[in-house]
Design an enzyme around this catalytic site. Structure first.
Site, PDB file in Angstrom:
ATOM      1  N   CYS A 105     -18.236  -6.608   3.516  1.00 17.02           N
ATOM      2  CA  CYS A 105     -17.804  -7.989   3.741  1.00 17.02           C
ATOM      3  C   CYS A 105     -16.846  -8.057   4.926  1.00 17.02           C
ATOM      4  O   CYS A 105     -16.960  -8.952   5.777  1.00 17.02           O
ATOM      5  CB  CYS A 105     -17.144  -8.549   2.486  1.00 17.02           C
ATOM      6  N   CYS A 200     -15.101  -9.323  -6.067  1.00 18.58           N
ATOM      7  CA  CYS A 200     -14.826 -10.760  -6.100  1.00 18.58           C
ATOM      8  C   CYS A 200     -15.893 -11.555  -6.844  1.00 18.58           C
ATOM      9  O   CYS A 200     -15.569 -12.454  -7.629  1.00 18.58           O
ATOM     10  CB  CYS A 200     -14.649 -11.297  -4.686  1.00 18.58           C
TER      11      CYS A 200
END
Length: 366
Positions: A105, A200
């Site tokens: 990410c 997440c």
């Protein structure tokens, strides 16, 4: 207070990636106080499914931006995240490895597509985030944060080298306790907000519950190091090396740990005791490496390596193949519970040189 970005000329346009947490909020506040022209940007990477906190995070970021007195843009990267990060995450799980989506990410979304948007669409001269890291003089490498207990260079080792001259990490020279204190003094309601932990998109739900919607469960067996069947599980992909909880293996004696997986046979090898030799590794192979200096680490030089976040740096040597396609890390001492698919990051003192993905491990155990 001196912090990264405090010496910029007044009016410098800085876009701050605001997550809704205290770190990015204070980074934006400090840059605003230093006279920069600050715009906040909230990056949405996952649908608010009732467990993922994206919705609340967006609200918290908006509250912080309003307190600072800056505009907040919300930018949607959900499709890019699913295609480039989450798809790779599932592929690695299916292959029996333990992936690290936070590293991808940072490389492809936060400091890739999102940075492009901040610097081009929002006309930022710099992109700032609340990460705990520092940038070396002349933008040649990353440096560990002043607060090493919060240092995040492990997750940043794949940030494109050419991005460094456009990045600011205002909190890199500050300690977490100081950040929370300053946030309270500034009146941020998120000053005491707990830190986000884990993956997440999984949120607080059990990993098995989340991943079963994407990777079908498949009954298999736990086996001992001698091959004796000990019980059943719902898929080898659900476990990682060194895992202790969720094995369902009781009985008298030391606790059980995952020592190996065979994804084709769908077996998980478990051993008793944290000190079992099958849990130790002396050497690892890295692929898909990224070095901030293209020359990479030197041969016959002692560096340190972290093969998981917040571990004590382990002394090692680094040897690359002739074509640099693979790198071998030989440790000075045995390492515990090294998992393929995870990141291994190399340091020279406080300097983060880069690293790669663990593709193989080797032990002295025969």
């Amino acid at each position: 207070m001196k912090f990264a970005g405090s010496d910029l000329p007044a009016g410098t346009k800085v876009v701050v990636g605001m997550s809704g947490g205290v770190d990015s909020s204070l980074a934006a506040w400090q840059l605003k106080q230093a006279g920069c022209d600050v715009t906040g940007a909230f990056m949405r990477c996952w649908d608010d499914d009732g467990v993922c906190t994206a919705g609340q995070d967006a609200i918290d970021a908006a509250v912080a931006a309003d307190l600072i007195g800056i505009e907040l843009e919300e930018v949607d990267f959900i499709d890019q995240y699913r295609d480039r990060v989450f798809a790779s995450f599932l592929s690695e799980l299916n292959a029996g490895r333990t992936p690290n989506p936070d590293v991808w990410c940072n490389e492809m979304i936060k400091f890739g597509a999102f940075a492009d948007y901040a610097l081009n669409n929002l006309k930022g001269e710099y992109l700032a985030t609340g990460h705990y890291a520092r940038i070396a003089p002349r933008n040649t490498a990353l440096i560990k944060a002043e607060d090493e207990s919060k240092d995040q260079t492990y997750f940043l080792y794949r940030v494109p080298s050419q991005r460094l001259n456009k990045l600011l990490f205002p909190l890199g020279g500050q300690r977490k306790a100081e950040v929370r204190k300053l946030a309270k003094q500034a009146g941020f309601p998120n000053a005491d907000r707990p830190e986000s932990m884990g993956i997440c998109f999984v949120g607080k739900r059990p990993f098995r519950e989340f991943i079963s919607a994407y990777v079908p469960e498949r009954s298999g067996y736990f086996v001992s190091d001698t091959g004796v069947r000990l019980g059943e599980h719902k898929g080898a992909h659900l476990f990682t090396i060194g895992q202790r909880r969720g094995l369902g293996q009781g009985g008298p004696g030391e606790p059980w740990f995952v020592a190996a997986k065979d994804i084709k046979a769908n077996t998980v090898t478990v051993v008793r005791g944290r000190d079992h030799p099958l849990l130790t590794t002396n050497s690892i192979t890295l692929v898909d490496c990224h070095w901030f200096d293209q020359a990479g680490p030197c041969r016959n030089w002692v560096y340190t390596c972290c093969h998981r976040y917040r571990m004590p740096p382990a002394p090692c040597t680094v040897t690359a193949t002739a074509d640099d396609s693979r790198v071998t890390i030989d440790f000075a001492g045995p390492q515990w519970a090294v998992a393929t698919g995870q990141a291994a990051v190399v340091y020279d003192g406080i300097y983060c040189l880069g690293g790669g993905t663990i593709s193989a491990t080797r032990s002295q155990v025969k």
